[in-house]
Enzyme design. Sequence first.
Site, short mmCIF file in Angstrom:
data_model
loop_
_atom_site.label_atom_id
_atom_site.label_comp_id
_atom_site.label_asym_id
_atom_site.label_seq_id
_atom_site.Cartn_x
_atom_site.Cartn_y
_atom_site.Cartn_z
N PRO A 115 1.44 -11.80 -1.95
CG PRO A 115 1.52 -12.50 0.30
CD PRO A 115 2.33 -12.45 -0.87
CE1 TYR B 206 -1.82 -8.74 7.22
CE2 TYR B 206 -2.93 -9.50 5.41
CZ TYR B 206 -2.00 -8.45 5.89
OH TYR B 206 -1.37 -7.75 4.91
CB THR C 72 1.32 -10.78 6.97
OG1 THR C 72 1.77 -11.53 5.79
CG2 THR C 72 1.78 -9.63 6.81
NE ARG D 181 -2.48 3.99 1.12
CZ ARG D 181 -2.79 3.05 0.57
NH1 ARG D 181 -4.00 3.33 -0.26
NH2 ARG D 181 -2.39 1.81 0.31
CG HIS E 258 2.43 -4.52 4.71
ND1 HIS E 258 2.31 -5.48 5.49
CD2 HIS E 258 1.37 -4.12 4.16
CE1 HIS E 258 1.00 -5.94 5.53
NE2 HIS E 258 0.55 -5.28 4.64
CG ASP F 150 8.30 -7.92 0.44
OD1 ASP F 150 7.72 -6.86 0.57
OD2 ASP F 150 7.99 -8.81 1.18
N GLY F 151 9.81 -5.56 -1.68
CA GLY F 151 9.61 -4.05 -1.53
C GLY F 151 10.51 -3.42 -2.59
N GLY F 152 10.00 -2.77 -3.81
CA GLY F 152 10.63 -2.09 -4.67
C GLY F 152 11.16 -2.51 -6.02
NE ARG G 279 7.90 -0.49 -8.68
CZ ARG G 279 7.45 -1.15 -7.58
NH1 ARG G 279 8.03 -2.14 -7.20
NH2 ARG G 279 6.88 -0.17 -6.76
NE ARG H 18 2.79 0.42 -4.54
CZ ARG H 18 3.40 0.44 -3.07
NH1 ARG H 18 4.47 -0.40 -2.86
NH2 ARG H 18 2.72 0.84 -2.01
#
Length: 391
Positions: free
Chosen positions: A79, A129, A155, A164, A278, A309-311, A313, A333
């Site tokens: 999501p 949320y 979440t 950032r 996240h 999740d996370g990274g 590819r 992503r």
Amino acid sequence: MRVRFRNLAEAERQAKRALPRAVWLAVKAGNEQGWTLDDNLRAFNELGFSPTIFDRPTSFDLRTSIMGVDLEFPVMISPVGAQAIHPDGEVGVARAAARSGTAMGLSSWAGHDVSDVVRANPDTFFQLYWVGTKHDIERRVEAARRAGAKGLIVTLDWSHTPRRDWGVPPAPPSDLGPKTIARLAPEALSRPAWLARYLRRGAIPDLRVPNLFGNDDSVPFFGKAWSVFEETPPPTWEDVRWLRELWGGPFMVKGINTIKDAKLAVEVGADAISVSNHGGNNIDGSPSPLRYLPDIVTAVGDSVEVVVDGGVRRGSDVVKAIALGAKAVFVGRAFLYGLAAGGEEGVYQVLQILKSGIRETMYGIGRGSIDELSRDDLMVLNRDFFVAPTR
């Protein structure tokens, strides 16, 4: 539209070329300096395989299930909010996931209504949320139920630290009035092909979030909803238990980083948990979930399904996560790159690349079913790879 990329690295390059700079950075950037974002990728590269040349499989079983939904392979759409990077948006992503035989995770911050997305992919999980009052939340849950969402994902890890070092605004604007349009126009005009995609459909990128409707049923813009989010007190575990009972169906808690929180999620009745930081967009300095995934899996045992999740590819990344104990992975992503590069077809191509990569890796290590995968299939290239989750 014909999509022309053979791997996720090419999809990423095409996405960067397609999107206005600010939009690209909003997709790509992690929080603060991006250490966590980098570690999400680095962790996968610190694990290797021992390929075999004998007893290689001739067929593959990649099937799994999460919260009662059958998946043809262990990859789901995470999501992700504000997918106004292509006119197809969340509906196109949902269609691509359905064509690939997998589930769609729909964010509260999505630009399409949950009912439209469920029509595109009946295997849709609605992600929530804790925004606004309990009354607001109850009405949104009921809307997801009426739409036919197969499960609810709550979440809980967001810490309101969207700073950032990348020059990216923390959230889209609160409206699209004349001043906002004038400010954003140079960005849009810098990528005329991107803008033309919208104009051909008689539209511009829509930054409203229909699933975060208020008491008067009005649809707020992203920035306005964000201000309500920041003002909402965080939920307690009793609030989560209330939400779980209100929903009554398959229920996932997303954002788990510690054994303590994993066990609390089990206590409140979660059917699944997502081990996640996240995507590097929360507290910078949190290690990759891959590093402490095995300890959390051991701690909860068979009492709950574990997703990570996370990274991710590559298909080989998926195999590594499954070998460490996850039942499936979310990708964020990765599919956004496909969406930016080619809309629905781009997302479909990304999912096919991942599916093929899983099969190819399993062929190389001599495993015909994901149920056969274990830590014995992995080589730890960095002896300090595993990090015990605290508390």
